[in-house]
Design an enzyme around this catalytic site. Structure first.
Site, PDB file in Angstrom:
ATOM      1  N   HIS A   1       0.921  -1.179  -0.012  1.00  0.00           N
ATOM      2  CA  HIS A   1       0.003  -0.068   0.016  1.00  0.00           C
ATOM      3  C   HIS A   1       0.746   1.216   0.058  1.00  0.00           C
ATOM      4  O   HIS A   1       2.210   1.135   0.307  1.00  0.00           O
ATOM      5  CB  HIS A   1      -0.960   0.199   1.403  1.00  0.00           C
ATOM      6  CG  HIS A   1      -0.087   0.140   2.484  1.00  0.00           C
ATOM      7  ND1 HIS A   1       0.447  -1.155   3.066  1.00  0.00           N
ATOM      8  CD2 HIS A   1       0.174   1.069   3.447  1.00  0.00           C
ATOM      9  CE1 HIS A   1       1.173  -0.803   4.257  1.00  0.00           C
ATOM     10  NE2 HIS A   1       1.051   0.769   4.310  1.00  0.00           N
TER      11      HIS A   1
ATOM     12  N   HIS B   1       5.694   5.968  -1.199  1.00  0.00           N
ATOM     13  CA  HIS B   1       6.374   4.777  -1.424  1.00  0.00           C
ATOM     14  C   HIS B   1       5.483   3.463  -1.226  1.00  0.00           C
ATOM     15  O   HIS B   1       4.420   3.796  -0.351  1.00  0.00           O
ATOM     16  CB  HIS B   1       7.711   4.632  -0.663  1.00  0.00           C
ATOM     17  CG  HIS B   1       7.518   4.594   0.629  1.00  0.00           C
ATOM     18  ND1 HIS B   1       7.236   5.813   1.611  1.00  0.00           N
ATOM     19  CD2 HIS B   1       7.645   3.397   1.785  1.00  0.00           C
ATOM     20  CE1 HIS B   1       7.188   5.141   2.779  1.00  0.00           C
ATOM     21  NE2 HIS B   1       7.213   3.984   2.953  1.00  0.00           N
TER      22      HIS B   1
END
Length: 190
Positions: free
Chosen positions: A37, A120
């Site tokens: 995620h 990220h």
């Protein structure tokens, strides 16, 4: 009290592609693909009242779907590497959404996020891995062609109190864009 965070989910096909960069790094604990995620805001352990306020705020998000592009691998920690990640190209849509969420969290009384937002996808958590070994791994496993997908919803997720890396539970999802019945302004939903 649930340990909550707000994130963008990674579609299964993109997660599968990211798994090709796994393996061959000592001290790495690789994150399972379904747990990939992009964290927009970590909330931590919150009480039920705060969780309900977060839910109400996320129900009123006015952002539209937007593209996410993963373009490189990197690591956090410098001389003491602690994670390997896939970098998300920052875009106006992404930073605006994250900034709006941060402002709303502060409005409901949560402290400001202490770290700068660096979008990220964490692929591995590292323990006692030498910086040279991480650099070598990153050189052997580059993202050759950027990987793109459309973020269509924001997720409220929970995790158990652990070292990190999942498993995570989807608590609620909030579609982006005006084309859903639950996207009516709160006053019109009554």
């Amino acid at each position: 009290m649930p340990r909550l965070f707000i994130a963008l989910e990674i579609p299964a096909d993109v997660a599968s592609e990211l798994t090709l960069h796994r393996g061959g790094l000592s001290g790495a604990r690789w994150i399972e693909a379904p747990d990939y995620h992009v964290t927009l805001r970590f909330l931590g352990d919150v009480d039920r009242r705060t969780a309900n306020e977060v839910d109400a705020m996320l129900s009123d998000i006015t952002a539209y779907p937007f593209q996410i592009t993963l373009d490189a691998l990197g690591s956090f920690g410098g001389d003491k590497p602690r994670a390997v990640f896939a970098r998300v190209q920052p875009t106006k849509a992404l930073t605006d959404l994250q900034g709006d969420i941060e402002r709303q969290m502060r409005r409901i009384g949560l402290p400001a996020e202490g770290r700068k937002f660096v979008p990220h996808v964490t692929l591995a958590r590292l323990r006692d891995t030498a910086p040279a070994e991480v650099a070598h791994h990153l050189g052997l496993h580059p993202i050759v062609r950027p990987i793109a997908f459309t973020a269509r919803r924001v997720a409220l997720m929970s995790s158990r109190d652990s070292v990190g890396g999942g498993p995570y539970v989807l608590e609620a999802a909030y579609p982006l864009g005006p084309c859903y019945p639950n996207r009516l302004p709160r006053e019109m939903r009554r």
